[in-house]
Scaffold this motif. Structure first.
Motif, PDB file in Angstrom:
ATOM      1  N   TYR A 466      23.866   3.684  13.833  1.00 43.97           N
ATOM      2  CA  TYR A 466      22.587   3.243  13.278  1.00 43.97           C
ATOM      3  C   TYR A 466      22.798   2.087  12.300  1.00 43.97           C
ATOM      4  O   TYR A 466      23.858   1.928  11.699  1.00 43.97           O
ATOM      5  N   ASP A 467      21.756   1.273  12.172  1.00 46.91           N
ATOM      6  CA  ASP A 467      21.717   0.163  11.214  1.00 46.91           C
ATOM      7  C   ASP A 467      20.408   0.227  10.439  1.00 46.91           C
ATOM      8  O   ASP A 467      19.365   0.603  10.996  1.00 46.91           O
ATOM      9  N   VAL A 468      20.454  -0.167   9.169  1.00 52.20           N
ATOM     10  CA  VAL A 468      19.246  -0.382   8.378  1.00 52.20           C
ATOM     11  C   VAL A 468      18.931  -1.870   8.457  1.00 52.20           C
ATOM     12  O   VAL A 468      19.731  -2.709   8.037  1.00 52.20           O
ATOM     13  N   LEU A 469      17.777  -2.193   9.026  1.00 52.58           N
ATOM     14  CA  LEU A 469      17.428  -3.591   9.264  1.00 52.58           C
ATOM     15  C   LEU A 469      16.573  -4.184   8.156  1.00 52.58           C
ATOM     16  O   LEU A 469      16.590  -5.398   7.935  1.00 52.58           O
ATOM     17  N   GLU A 470      15.797  -3.340   7.475  1.00 52.23           N
ATOM     18  CA  GLU A 470      14.879  -3.860   6.454  1.00 52.23           C
ATOM     19  C   GLU A 470      14.465  -2.717   5.535  1.00 52.23           C
ATOM     20  O   GLU A 470      14.353  -1.562   5.968  1.00 52.23           O
ATOM     21  N   VAL A 471      14.241  -3.014   4.255  1.00 49.29           N
ATOM     22  CA  VAL A 471      13.806  -2.029   3.269  1.00 49.29           C
ATOM     23  C   VAL A 471      12.503  -2.509   2.637  1.00 49.29           C
ATOM     24  O   VAL A 471      12.431  -3.642   2.142  1.00 49.29           O
ATOM     25  N   THR A 472      11.481  -1.666   2.675  1.00 50.07           N
ATOM     26  CA  THR A 472      10.210  -1.949   2.000  1.00 50.07           C
ATOM     27  C   THR A 472      10.108  -1.010   0.809  1.00 50.07           C
ATOM     28  O   THR A 472      10.024   0.212   0.983  1.00 50.07           O
ATOM     29  N   ALA A 473      10.142  -1.554  -0.391  1.00 48.37           N
ATOM     30  CA  ALA A 473      10.210  -0.731  -1.600  1.00 48.37           C
ATOM     31  C   ALA A 473       8.928   0.076  -1.809  1.00 48.37           C
ATOM     32  O   ALA A 473       7.837  -0.315  -1.383  1.00 48.37           O
ATOM     33  N   SER A 474       9.093   1.198  -2.477  1.00 48.09           N
ATOM     34  CA  SER A 474       7.939   2.017  -2.864  1.00 48.09           C
ATOM     35  C   SER A 474       7.077   1.233  -3.853  1.00 48.09           C
ATOM     36  O   SER A 474       7.577   0.436  -4.654  1.00 48.09           O
ATOM     37  N   ARG A 475       5.760   1.481  -3.817  1.00 45.63           N
ATOM     38  CA  ARG A 475       4.866   0.757  -4.713  1.00 45.63           C
ATOM     39  C   ARG A 475       3.619   1.594  -4.989  1.00 45.63           C
ATOM     40  O   ARG A 475       3.291   2.530  -4.255  1.00 45.63           O
ATOM     41  N   GLU A 476       2.936   1.239  -6.063  1.00 46.16           N
ATOM     42  CA  GLU A 476       1.664   1.884  -6.365  1.00 46.16           C
ATOM     43  C   GLU A 476       0.563   1.282  -5.491  1.00 46.16           C
ATOM     44  O   GLU A 476       0.469   0.056  -5.348  1.00 46.16           O
ATOM     45  N   ARG A 477      -0.275   2.134  -4.938  1.00 48.43           N
ATOM     46  CA  ARG A 477      -1.402   1.658  -4.150  1.00 48.43           C
ATOM     47  C   ARG A 477      -2.616   1.466  -5.056  1.00 48.43           C
ATOM     48  O   ARG A 477      -2.741   2.105  -6.098  1.00 48.43           O
ATOM     49  N   THR A 478      -3.521   0.620  -4.619  1.00 44.29           N
ATOM     50  CA  THR A 478      -4.781   0.452  -5.346  1.00 44.29           C
ATOM     51  C   THR A 478      -5.772   1.513  -4.871  1.00 44.29           C
ATOM     52  O   THR A 478      -5.609   2.108  -3.787  1.00 44.29           O
ATOM     53  N   LEU A 479      -6.809   1.731  -5.663  1.00 44.58           N
ATOM     54  CA  LEU A 479      -7.828   2.715  -5.288  1.00 44.58           C
ATOM     55  C   LEU A 479      -8.493   2.340  -3.970  1.00 44.58           C
ATOM     56  O   LEU A 479      -8.799   3.218  -3.154  1.00 44.58           O
ATOM     57  N   ASP A 480      -8.706   1.058  -3.756  1.00 44.52           N
ATOM     58  CA  ASP A 480      -9.353   0.637  -2.510  1.00 44.52           C
ATOM     59  C   ASP A 480      -8.529   1.025  -1.278  1.00 44.52           C
ATOM     60  O   ASP A 480      -9.081   1.344  -0.223  1.00 44.52           O
ATOM     61  N   GLU A 481      -7.196   0.997  -1.403  1.00 38.89           N
ATOM     62  CA  GLU A 481      -6.338   1.323  -0.263  1.00 38.89           C
ATOM     63  C   GLU A 481      -6.417   2.800   0.116  1.00 38.89           C
ATOM     64  O   GLU A 481      -6.276   3.162   1.288  1.00 38.89           O
ATOM     65  N   VAL A 482      -6.616   3.651  -0.876  1.00 38.11           N
ATOM     66  CA  VAL A 482      -6.544   5.101  -0.625  1.00 38.11           C
ATOM     67  C   VAL A 482      -7.822   5.815  -1.044  1.00 38.11           C
ATOM     68  O   VAL A 482      -7.806   7.005  -1.333  1.00 38.11           O
ATOM     69  N   LYS A 483      -8.923   5.103  -1.059  1.00 42.65           N
ATOM     70  CA  LYS A 483     -10.170   5.687  -1.574  1.00 42.65           C
ATOM     71  C   LYS A 483     -10.561   6.955  -0.814  1.00 42.65           C
ATOM     72  O   LYS A 483     -10.969   7.959  -1.435  1.00 42.65           O
ATOM     73  N   ASP A 484     -10.447   6.940   0.503  1.00 44.54           N
ATOM     74  CA  ASP A 484     -10.818   8.119   1.285  1.00 44.54           C
ATOM     75  C   ASP A 484      -9.941   9.321   0.917  1.00 44.54           C
ATOM     76  O   ASP A 484     -10.429  10.443   0.788  1.00 44.54           O
ATOM     77  N   GLN A 485      -8.631   9.071   0.756  1.00 45.66           N
ATOM     78  CA  GLN A 485      -7.725  10.158   0.388  1.00 45.66           C
ATOM     79  C   GLN A 485      -8.049  10.701  -1.004  1.00 45.66           C
ATOM     80  O   GLN A 485      -8.018  11.910  -1.239  1.00 45.66           O
ATOM     81  N   VAL A 486      -8.375   9.807  -1.935  1.00 40.62           N
ATOM     82  CA  VAL A 486      -8.680  10.218  -3.310  1.00 40.62           C
ATOM     83  C   VAL A 486      -9.960  11.039  -3.337  1.00 40.62           C
ATOM     84  O   VAL A 486     -10.032  12.082  -4.007  1.00 40.62           O
ATOM     85  N   GLU A 487     -10.968  10.602  -2.607  1.00 38.06           N
ATOM     86  CA  GLU A 487     -12.230  11.351  -2.561  1.00 38.06           C
ATOM     87  C   GLU A 487     -12.025  12.738  -1.962  1.00 38.06           C
ATOM     88  O   GLU A 487     -12.586  13.727  -2.447  1.00 38.06           O
ATOM     89  N   ALA A 488     -11.206  12.822  -0.898  1.00 33.73           N
ATOM     90  CA  ALA A 488     -10.948  14.125  -0.265  1.00 33.73           C
ATOM     91  C   ALA A 488     -10.212  15.049  -1.224  1.00 33.73           C
ATOM     92  O   ALA A 488     -10.532  16.248  -1.330  1.00 33.73           O
ATOM     93  N   LYS A 489      -9.245  14.495  -1.971  1.00 30.28           N
ATOM     94  CA  LYS A 489      -8.501  15.315  -2.928  1.00 30.28           C
ATOM     95  C   LYS A 489      -9.404  15.759  -4.084  1.00 30.28           C
ATOM     96  O   LYS A 489      -9.334  16.903  -4.548  1.00 30.28           O
TER      97      LYS A 489
END
Length: 633
Positions: A466-489
């Motif tokens: 196996y090879d690791v080709l690319e790393v996308t770092a963890s980040r904080e999401r904005t409310l707009d990105e996860v609004k549906d999830q936040v409302e459900a929670k």
């Protein structure tokens, strides 16, 4: 290394990771073999036990293999963080040290094991049998080489394991659980309770209006970490195993028929007979007894007259191969149904054999097993190809080729996953589906990085590169990105809060003399009943949390507990408690006794190992241990 070959240690894995890890006893590894303890690993030593050193690299290999083993067990990788949370790092260290302590004790006691016995163990190991069912030297060499062994080193490891068993067997000889313990545990396990209960769900929570924008924003700010985007990695891998390569192989009917003829008896169902026998000290007594049987006396009455139990006489309905005494087996399978043999001189005396019902054997046809045989032959032939492809892949990798490029040059199929998180999920939350079950390539990729040339993972007699080709770092999401999830929670939390409040009010009314049926009607629900529930029961519609709470509650008392998820709450009353009588002769009690005896044995040997460690001295390099297990990351 032996963990993948030997079946002796397979019983310490359970169905859930917590049960597996917390249920593992040091003894099971120390006695049956889990590590390969070496001397002379240079300056980097992780632990010393007496005169034995465990190197940092050796422990790293043991620990990595353990994580891989659990990953294969559960079909998903186990990360370093999860392993430490479950205490796996400390347990593997203790197990490895315990093994070394037993090896030191065996040397001190000058215990030995003959070469003949070691070879018998190896020849009888099913892992080394070929397609024909016999010991296959080529398969033996290929298998141990796959796990990093030479023949001499593997034999030496088997000798160490055998000596550990000798010590454990001696230490635990004669242990037996006391009757009072058996009875107490039986009563605990078999206690039964009947409960009446009412379920509260979203319907009882009432109408929940959508949150105001500012309220939702404040809720999100307080819980931002719950909605954070995880780190993702793009990875590529290629799998080379006998099973995969075997799919490409073509096996002729001539080859398959040859194996079929050699193993016809093994592939079919053998004839089985109901066999009874009575053993006499000499031929004269046996002949006299046969005369009485021919004269009309029953086999059962003769057995009773001689003070024998039915289990002493009835061998059951068995195949010829299951009868230990070859003379008795020959006589039993030569008689017609219902007949009694002439006296048979056997290994344990002179026997009279009676035949009951006969179940004819089933001869297999080539057509019925051809597919299976061809698959076995193809997989067996593929083992040699795995070794060849391993060398070619390593040559390509050594020349600077990545996994994808090397696979293309060798005609292999590489898999690329554009983004996967530590738990094996894609950005849409769905699990990855194109990783073969049991390969922990994701967790390995998260322990590596872009541009790192990784060692292949050993898997199912083959390898995974196996090879690791690319790393996308963890980040904080904005409310707009996860609004549906936040409302459900937010909504789930509101439901949970309301149900908890309503359940508390119901319990207070019931404690003051109210009736459960009246309270159920008041909230628009109904009373349900679960009768004679044991504490280990699994009932549809009644969560384990409710059963656990009921067994903490006295008779006629009420209680409450969360149900399935946060959208259900349960209010209950315990209406009856009963404890069945203990039958010490029952099969359940016998199984319980065996379980207790194994536990006592484990505890006794563990104490013995602890004493050895204290006597010979044990030191641990904590910094090296933290580095291997990821505690410093």
């Amino acid at each position: 290394m032996l963990r993948g070959i030997r079946k002796a240690s397979s019983n310490w894995l359970g169905k859930a990771i917590m049960m597996v890890v917390m249920g593992v006893l040091i003894l099971s590894f120390a006695v049956w073999g889990i590590a390969d303890i070496f001397k002379g690993f240079g300056q980097s030593t992780l632990a010393t036990i007496g005169k034995t050193e465990i190197s940092t690299e050796q422990f790293r290999q043991i620990y990595t293999e353990k994580l891989q083993q659990l990953g294969r067990q559960f079909g998903r990788p186990l990360t370093m963080d999860q392993a430490r949370a479950f205490g796996l790092d400390r347990q593997v260290l203790q197990q490895t040290i315990a093994e070394a302590a037993l090896d030191e004790e065996a040397r001190r006691m000058k215990l030995g094991q003959s070469d003949a016995e070691i070879m018998r163990m190896i020849y009888s190991d099913p892992n080394f049998r070929g397609v024909a069912g016999n010991f296959d030297p080529a398969r033996f060499q290929a298998t141990i080489r796959q796990f990093g062994f030479t023949e001499q080193r593997y034999i030496a490891e088997q000798r160490r394991v055998s000596l550990r068993r000798q010590i454990a067997g001696t230490v635990s000889a004669g242990l037996e659980p006391p009757k009072v313990m058996i009875e107490a545990l039986s009563r605990f396990q078999n206690e039964q309770r009947t409960i009446d209960y009412v379920k509260l769900n979203a319907a009882q929570a009432g109408t929940i209006d959508p949150p105001a924008p500012e309220a939702l924003a404040a809720y999100f700010e307080d819980r931002k970490t719950q909605f954070r985007a995880p780190e993702y990695r793009k990875i590529s891998f290629v799998v080379v195993t006998p099973e995969e390569i075997g799919k490409w192989s073509e096996v002729s009917d001539d080859e398959a028929k040859k194996i079929f003829e050699q193993n016809r008896s093994r592939l079919g169902t053998p004839e089985r007979r109901q066999v009874s026998q009575i053993v006499f000290p000499n031929a004269e007594e046996a002949a006299a007894a046969r005369g009485r049987l021919v004269g009309g006396m029953s086999f059962e009455d003769l057995a009773k007259e001689r003070g024998l139990n039915p289990s002493d006489v009835d061998l059951g309905t068995i195949a010829r191969s299951a009868i230990i005494d070859s003379a008795v087996a020959e006589a039993a399978f030569a008689l017609p149904e219902g007949e009694i043999s002439q006296p048979v001189p056997g290994r344990f005396g002179v026997a009279l054999v009676k035949i009951g019902k006969i179940e004819p054997g089933v001869e297999p046809t080539y057509e019925s097993v051809a597919t299976t045989i061809k698959k076995e032959i193809a997989t067996e032939q593929a083992r040699a190809k795995v070794s060849d492809l391993y060398n070619k892949m390593e040559d390509e990798r050594g020349g600077g080729a990545g996994v994808i490029e090397a696979a293309q040059k060798l005609g292999l199929s590489a898999v690329t996953i554009n983004a996967v998180d530590r738990s094996g999920r894609l950005p849409d939350g769905q699990p990855v589906t194109n990783i073969p079950r049991g390969i922990d390539v994701v967790s390995q990729a998260f322990n590596s990085n872009v541009g790192v040339e990784n060692d292949p993972i050993q898997f199912n007699g083959g390898y995974v590169w196996y090879d690791v080709l690319e790393v996308t770092a963890s980040r904080e999401r904005t409310l707009d990105e996860v609004k549906d999830q936040v409302e459900a929670k937010w909504r789930d939390d509101q439901i949970t809060s309301r149900l908890r409040t309503r359940a508390t009010e119901m319990v207070q009314k019931l404690d003051q003399g109210g009736k459960l049926a009246d309270e159920a009607v008041a909230v628009g629900s109904k009373v349900e009943t679960a009768k004679d529930v044991r504490r280990d029961a699994s009932l549809p519609g009644l969560p384990a949390s409710a059963i656990t709470a009921a067994f903490r509650t006295p008779k006629d008392a009420v209680g409450q507990t969360a149900g399935a998820g946060g959208s259900e709450w349960i209010v209950f009353r315990v209406t009856d408690i009963s404890v069945p009588a203990v039958d010490l002769a029952s099969d359940d009690i016998k199984k319980l006794k065996d379980t207790l005896q194994r536990g006592l044995t484990d505890e006794q040997v563990a104490q013995y190992i602890s004493k050895i460690e204290q006597t010979i001295g044990t030191t641990i390099n904590r910094a090296a241990f933290a580095q291997v297990t990821g505690a410093n990351n």
